[in-house]
Design a protein around this motif. Structure first.
Motif, PDB file in Angstrom:
ATOM      1  N   VAL A 122       0.838  -1.194   0.000  1.00 39.94           N
ATOM      2  CA  VAL A 122       0.000   0.000   0.000  1.00 39.94           C
ATOM      3  C   VAL A 122       0.876   1.247   0.000  1.00 39.94           C
ATOM      4  O   VAL A 122       0.608   2.209  -0.738  1.00 39.94           O
ATOM      5  CB  VAL A 122      -0.963  -0.004   1.215  1.00 39.94           C
ATOM      6  N   GLU A 144      -0.846   3.588 -12.578  1.00 39.37           N
ATOM      7  CA  GLU A 144      -1.497   2.291 -12.801  1.00 39.37           C
ATOM      8  C   GLU A 144      -0.952   1.606 -14.044  1.00 39.37           C
ATOM      9  O   GLU A 144      -0.666   0.408 -14.035  1.00 39.37           O
ATOM     10  CB  GLU A 144      -3.010   2.471 -12.911  1.00 39.37           C
ATOM     11  N   PHE A 159      -3.695  -2.770  -8.067  1.00 39.36           N
ATOM     12  CA  PHE A 159      -5.009  -2.763  -7.413  1.00 39.36           C
ATOM     13  C   PHE A 159      -5.108  -1.620  -6.401  1.00 39.36           C
ATOM     14  O   PHE A 159      -6.101  -0.898  -6.355  1.00 39.36           O
ATOM     15  CB  PHE A 159      -5.263  -4.116  -6.733  1.00 39.36           C
ATOM     16  N   HIS A 160      -4.069  -1.457  -5.602  1.00 43.42           N
ATOM     17  CA  HIS A 160      -4.086  -0.397  -4.589  1.00 43.42           C
ATOM     18  C   HIS A 160      -4.047   0.990  -5.239  1.00 43.42           C
ATOM     19  O   HIS A 160      -4.666   1.930  -4.730  1.00 43.42           O
ATOM     20  CB  HIS A 160      -2.935  -0.567  -3.606  1.00 43.42           C
ATOM     21  N   ARG A 189       1.058   4.095  -2.932  1.00 45.75           N
ATOM     22  CA  ARG A 189       0.855   5.521  -2.635  1.00 45.75           C
ATOM     23  C   ARG A 189       2.010   6.360  -3.187  1.00 45.75           C
ATOM     24  O   ARG A 189       1.794   7.379  -3.818  1.00 45.75           O
ATOM     25  CB  ARG A 189       0.717   5.715  -1.121  1.00 45.75           C
ATOM     26  N   LYS A 200      -5.466   1.680  -8.066  1.00 48.54           N
ATOM     27  CA  LYS A 200      -6.852   1.877  -8.508  1.00 48.54           C
ATOM     28  C   LYS A 200      -7.716   2.383  -7.359  1.00 48.54           C
ATOM     29  O   LYS A 200      -8.550   3.271  -7.543  1.00 48.54           O
ATOM     30  CB  LYS A 200      -7.444   0.552  -9.018  1.00 48.54           C
ATOM     31  N   GLU A 201      -7.513   1.816  -6.178  1.00 44.16           N
ATOM     32  CA  GLU A 201      -8.277   2.258  -5.014  1.00 44.16           C
ATOM     33  C   GLU A 201      -7.953   3.706  -4.661  1.00 44.16           C
ATOM     34  O   GLU A 201      -8.847   4.477  -4.302  1.00 44.16           O
ATOM     35  CB  GLU A 201      -7.987   1.359  -3.820  1.00 44.16           C
ATOM     36  N   LEU A 202      -6.687   4.068  -4.734  1.00 44.31           N
ATOM     37  CA  LEU A 202      -6.281   5.437  -4.425  1.00 44.31           C
ATOM     38  C   LEU A 202      -6.876   6.431  -5.414  1.00 44.31           C
ATOM     39  O   LEU A 202      -7.276   7.522  -5.028  1.00 44.31           O
ATOM     40  CB  LEU A 202      -4.756   5.555  -4.442  1.00 44.31           C
ATOM     41  N   ARG A 203      -6.911   6.038  -6.673  1.00 40.73           N
ATOM     42  CA  ARG A 203      -7.422   6.906  -7.715  1.00 40.73           C
ATOM     43  C   ARG A 203      -8.906   7.140  -7.569  1.00 40.73           C
ATOM     44  O   ARG A 203      -9.426   8.210  -7.866  1.00 40.73           O
ATOM     45  CB  ARG A 203      -7.110   6.289  -9.089  1.00 40.73           C
ATOM     46  N   GLY A 204      -9.623   6.134  -7.090  1.00 42.73           N
ATOM     47  CA  GLY A 204     -11.065   6.257  -6.907  1.00 42.73           C
ATOM     48  C   GLY A 204     -11.802   6.133  -8.226  1.00 42.73           C
ATOM     49  O   GLY A 204     -11.199   5.907  -9.279  1.00 42.73           O
TER      50      GLY A 204
END
Length: 60
Positions: A7, A22, A49-50, A11, A52-56
């Motif tokens: 993670v 990404e 994957f992480h 970041r 993608k989550e950060l980008r929203g």
């Protein structure tokens, strides 16, 4: 590399490269797979994957 490290790396990559992070992670995963380095490829997939989550969610 444990979850926390993945993670944190995601970041850092996202902060440095923004939306291109990404794609960079995907390229690293593909290169690792081509080289037969499946463990590294899996790490890059998790980093992607992480990111993608950060980008929203993307705006349409």
């Amino acid at each position: 590399m444990d979850h926390k490290d993945l993670v944190q790396y995601a970041r850092s990559l996202f902060d440095a490269h923004g939306d291109k992070a990404e794609a960079e992670a995907a390229q690293k995963a593909a290169a690792a797979r081509e080289a037969g380095m499946t463990d590294d490829a899996e790490k890059w997939d998790k980093i992607r994957f992480h990111i993608k989550e950060l980008r929203g969610p993307r705006a349409t």
